[in-house]
Design a protein around this motif. Structure first.
Motif, PDB file in Angstrom:
ATOM      1  N   TRP A   1       0.827  -1.211   0.000  1.00 27.88           N
ATOM      2  CA  TRP A   1       0.000   0.000   0.000  1.00 27.88           C
ATOM      3  C   TRP A   1       0.860   1.259   0.000  1.00 27.88           C
ATOM      4  CZ3 TRP A   1      -4.574  -0.206  -1.756  1.00 27.88           C
ATOM      5  CH2 TRP A   1      -5.333  -1.360  -1.610  1.00 27.88           C
ATOM      6  N   ALA A   2       1.979   1.232   0.710  1.00 23.13           N
ATOM      7  CA  ALA A   2       2.876   2.391   0.712  1.00 23.13           C
ATOM      8  C   ALA A   2       3.459   2.622  -0.678  1.00 23.13           C
ATOM      9  CB  ALA A   2       3.997   2.176   1.728  1.00 23.13           C
ATOM     10  N   SER A   3       3.776   1.550  -1.378  1.00 23.37           N
ATOM     11  CA  SER A   3       4.306   1.715  -2.733  1.00 23.37           C
ATOM     12  C   SER A   3       3.232   2.214  -3.692  1.00 23.37           C
ATOM     13  CB  SER A   3       4.932   0.420  -3.233  1.00 23.37           C
ATOM     14  OG  SER A   3       3.993  -0.613  -3.245  1.00 23.37           O
ATOM     15  N   ALA A   4       1.979   1.875  -3.437  1.00 18.66           N
ATOM     16  CA  ALA A   4       0.893   2.429  -4.248  1.00 18.66           C
ATOM     17  C   ALA A   4       0.819   3.946  -4.053  1.00 18.66           C
ATOM     18  CB  ALA A   4      -0.430   1.774  -3.885  1.00 18.66           C
ATOM     19  N   VAL A   5       1.061   4.394  -2.834  1.00 17.70           N
ATOM     20  CA  VAL A   5       1.087   5.828  -2.552  1.00 17.70           C
ATOM     21  C   VAL A   5       2.276   6.477  -3.264  1.00 17.70           C
ATOM     22  CG1 VAL A   5       1.394   7.541  -0.715  1.00 17.70           C
ATOM     23  CG2 VAL A   5      -0.139   5.596  -0.366  1.00 17.70           C
ATOM     24  N   VAL A   6       3.414   5.785  -3.318  1.00 18.20           N
ATOM     25  CA  VAL A   6       4.589   6.311  -4.021  1.00 18.20           C
ATOM     26  C   VAL A   6       4.290   6.463  -5.513  1.00 18.20           C
ATOM     27  CG1 VAL A   6       6.971   5.793  -4.701  1.00 18.20           C
ATOM     28  CG2 VAL A   6       6.249   5.466  -2.336  1.00 18.20           C
ATOM     29  N   VAL A   7       3.603   5.489  -6.093  1.00 23.05           N
ATOM     30  CA  VAL A   7       3.236   5.585  -7.513  1.00 23.05           C
ATOM     31  C   VAL A   7       2.331   6.792  -7.742  1.00 23.05           C
ATOM     32  CG1 VAL A   7       1.969   4.447  -9.377  1.00 23.05           C
ATOM     33  CG2 VAL A   7       3.547   3.126  -7.967  1.00 23.05           C
ATOM     34  N   LEU A   8       1.371   6.977  -6.878  1.00 20.36           N
ATOM     35  CA  LEU A   8       0.483   8.137  -6.990  1.00 20.36           C
ATOM     36  C   LEU A   8       1.271   9.435  -6.823  1.00 20.36           C
ATOM     37  CD1 LEU A   8      -2.400   9.201  -7.299  1.00 20.36           C
ATOM     38  CD2 LEU A   8      -2.642   8.991  -4.820  1.00 20.36           C
ATOM     39  N   ALA A   9       2.221   9.459  -5.891  1.00 17.84           N
ATOM     40  CA  ALA A   9       3.057  10.649  -5.684  1.00 17.84           C
ATOM     41  C   ALA A   9       3.898  10.954  -6.926  1.00 17.84           C
ATOM     42  CB  ALA A   9       3.952  10.454  -4.470  1.00 17.84           C
ATOM     43  N   GLY A  10       4.375   9.921  -7.607  1.00 19.30           N
ATOM     44  CA  GLY A  10       5.125  10.132  -8.840  1.00 19.30           C
ATOM     45  C   GLY A  10       4.279  10.760  -9.921  1.00 19.30           C
ATOM     46  N   TRP A  11       3.046  10.293 -10.038  1.00 19.52           N
ATOM     47  CA  TRP A  11       2.124  10.848 -11.026  1.00 19.52           C
ATOM     48  C   TRP A  11       1.846  12.325 -10.724  1.00 19.52           C
ATOM     49  CZ3 TRP A  11      -3.442  11.731 -10.574  1.00 19.52           C
ATOM     50  CH2 TRP A  11      -4.044  12.010 -11.797  1.00 19.52           C
ATOM     51  N   ILE A  12       1.620  12.625  -9.467  1.00 19.29           N
ATOM     52  CA  ILE A  12       1.347  14.008  -9.062  1.00 19.29           C
ATOM     53  C   ILE A  12       2.581  14.879  -9.280  1.00 19.29           C
ATOM     54  CG2 ILE A  12       0.856  15.474  -7.063  1.00 19.29           C
ATOM     55  CD1 ILE A  12      -0.963  13.153  -6.066  1.00 19.29           C
ATOM     56  N   THR A  13       3.757  14.362  -8.928  1.00 21.96           N
ATOM     57  CA  THR A  13       4.998  15.112  -9.114  1.00 21.96           C
ATOM     58  C   THR A  13       5.219  15.467 -10.585  1.00 21.96           C
ATOM     59  OG1 THR A  13       5.987  14.018  -7.211  1.00 21.96           O
ATOM     60  CG2 THR A  13       7.496  15.047  -8.774  1.00 21.96           C
ATOM     61  N   GLY A  14       4.978  14.519 -11.469  1.00 18.32           N
ATOM     62  CA  GLY A  14       5.116  14.792 -12.899  1.00 18.32           C
ATOM     63  C   GLY A  14       4.164  15.881 -13.365  1.00 18.32           C
ATOM     64  N   GLY A  15       2.932  15.829 -12.890  1.00 18.83           N
ATOM     65  CA  GLY A  15       1.953  16.858 -13.254  1.00 18.83           C
ATOM     66  C   GLY A  15       2.330  18.233 -12.735  1.00 18.83           C
ATOM     67  N   VAL A  16       2.803  18.272 -11.494  1.00 16.81           N
ATOM     68  CA  VAL A  16       3.212  19.554 -10.914  1.00 16.81           C
ATOM     69  C   VAL A  16       4.416  20.120 -11.662  1.00 16.81           C
ATOM     70  CG1 VAL A  16       4.200  20.615  -8.839  1.00 16.81           C
ATOM     71  CG2 VAL A  16       2.234  19.097  -8.636  1.00 16.81           C
ATOM     72  N   MET A  17       5.379  19.264 -11.955  1.00 13.54           N
ATOM     73  CA  MET A  17       6.554  19.736 -12.700  1.00 13.54           C
ATOM     74  C   MET A  17       6.180  20.222 -14.095  1.00 13.54           C
ATOM     75  SD  MET A  17       9.635  17.133 -11.682  1.00 13.54           S
ATOM     76  CE  MET A  17      10.814  18.004 -12.721  1.00 13.54           C
ATOM     77  N   ALA A  18       5.236  19.548 -14.742  1.00 21.30           N
ATOM     78  CA  ALA A  18       4.787  19.992 -16.065  1.00 21.30           C
ATOM     79  C   ALA A  18       4.136  21.364 -15.972  1.00 21.30           C
ATOM     80  CB  ALA A  18       3.832  18.971 -16.667  1.00 21.30           C
ATOM     81  N   LYS A  19       3.349  21.584 -14.928  1.00 24.54           N
ATOM     82  CA  LYS A  19       2.710  22.889 -14.754  1.00 24.54           C
ATOM     83  C   LYS A  19       3.730  23.978 -14.410  1.00 24.54           C
ATOM     84  CE  LYS A  19      -1.968  21.520 -13.714  1.00 24.54           C
ATOM     85  NZ  LYS A  19      -2.540  21.907 -14.972  1.00 24.54           N
ATOM     86  N   MET A  20       4.856  23.568 -13.813  1.00 20.05           N
ATOM     87  CA  MET A  20       5.918  24.526 -13.493  1.00 20.05           C
ATOM     88  C   MET A  20       6.758  24.876 -14.720  1.00 20.05           C
ATOM     89  SD  MET A  20       7.174  23.021  -9.807  1.00 20.05           S
ATOM     90  CE  MET A  20       8.667  23.976  -9.843  1.00 20.05           C
ATOM     91  N   GLY A  21       6.508  24.191 -15.835  1.00 23.74           N
ATOM     92  CA  GLY A  21       7.223  24.515 -17.068  1.00 23.74           C
ATOM     93  C   GLY A  21       8.255  23.496 -17.488  1.00 23.74           C
ATOM     94  N   TYR A  22       8.344  22.386 -16.787  1.00 25.95           N
ATOM     95  CA  TYR A  22       9.338  21.366 -17.109  1.00 25.95           C
ATOM     96  C   TYR A  22       8.781  20.255 -17.995  1.00 25.95           C
ATOM     97  CZ  TYR A  22      12.350  23.576 -13.686  1.00 25.95           C
ATOM     98  OH  TYR A  22      13.129  24.479 -13.010  1.00 25.95           O
ATOM     99  N   GLY A  23       7.579  20.407 -18.498  1.00 27.93           N
ATOM    100  CA  GLY A  23       6.994  19.441 -19.421  1.00 27.93           C
ATOM    101  C   GLY A  23       7.470  19.694 -20.836  1.00 27.93           C
ATOM    102  N   VAL A  24       7.027  18.878 -21.766  1.00 24.82           N
ATOM    103  CA  VAL A  24       7.471  18.977 -23.157  1.00 24.82           C
ATOM    104  C   VAL A  24       7.150  20.347 -23.753  1.00 24.82           C
ATOM    105  CG1 VAL A  24       7.118  18.042 -25.468  1.00 24.82           C
ATOM    106  CG2 VAL A  24       7.364  16.509 -23.543  1.00 24.82           C
ATOM    107  N   LYS A  25       6.010  20.901 -23.443  1.00 21.39           N
ATOM    108  CA  LYS A  25       5.623  22.196 -24.018  1.00 21.39           C
ATOM    109  C   LYS A  25       5.948  23.368 -23.093  1.00 21.39           C
ATOM    110  CE  LYS A  25       1.849  20.112 -26.581  1.00 21.39           C
ATOM    111  NZ  LYS A  25       0.408  20.050 -26.792  1.00 21.39           N
ATOM    112  N   GLY A  26       6.621  23.094 -21.990  1.00 19.86           N
ATOM    113  CA  GLY A  26       6.912  24.138 -21.009  1.00 19.86           C
ATOM    114  C   GLY A  26       8.062  25.035 -21.407  1.00 19.86           C
ATOM    115  N   PRO A  27       8.074  26.246 -20.880  1.00 22.13           N
ATOM    116  CA  PRO A  27       9.131  27.208 -21.216  1.00 22.13           C
ATOM    117  C   PRO A  27      10.494  26.843 -20.649  1.00 22.13           C
ATOM    118  CG  PRO A  27       7.711  28.102 -19.516  1.00 22.13           C
ATOM    119  CD  PRO A  27       7.089  26.816 -19.966  1.00 22.13           C
ATOM    120  N   ARG A  28      10.553  25.995 -19.638  1.00 22.15           N
ATOM    121  CA  ARG A  28      11.829  25.627 -19.029  1.00 22.15           C
ATOM    122  C   ARG A  28      12.417  24.361 -19.642  1.00 22.15           C
ATOM    123  NH1 ARG A  28      10.680  26.885 -12.678  1.00 22.15           N
ATOM    124  NH2 ARG A  28      10.238  29.080 -13.008  1.00 22.15           N
TER     125      ARG A  28
END
Length: 76
Positions: free
Chosen positions: A42-69
């Protein structure tokens, strides 16, 4: 599709970070499932969810493919 229109297919810092975090979560969860350690599964399931959220947050911060950074590297 030519190289000028290629957006990198997710080769961005946000995508790589999300994938690495989720891969660790899946790996640990699989091993824990094999050894029947339910809390770690169950803890690793939370880690997987945290990874998904981290990727989304980083994309919104501009580190995604279409981001300015994001600066794609030239393919040889």
């Amino acid at each position: 599709m030519n190289a000028q229109n290629d957006l990198g297919h997710g080769h961005s810092p946000a995508a790589w970070t999300a994938v690495v975090i989720m891969l660790v979560g899946f790996t640990v969860g699989t091993i824990a499932f094999f050894f029947e350690i339910a809390p770690v599964v169950w803890a690793s399931a939370v880690v997987v969810l945290a990874g998904w959220i981290t990727g989304g947050v980083m994309a919104k911060m501009g580190y995604g493919v279409k981001g300015p950074r994001y600066a794609p590297k030239a393919h040889s």
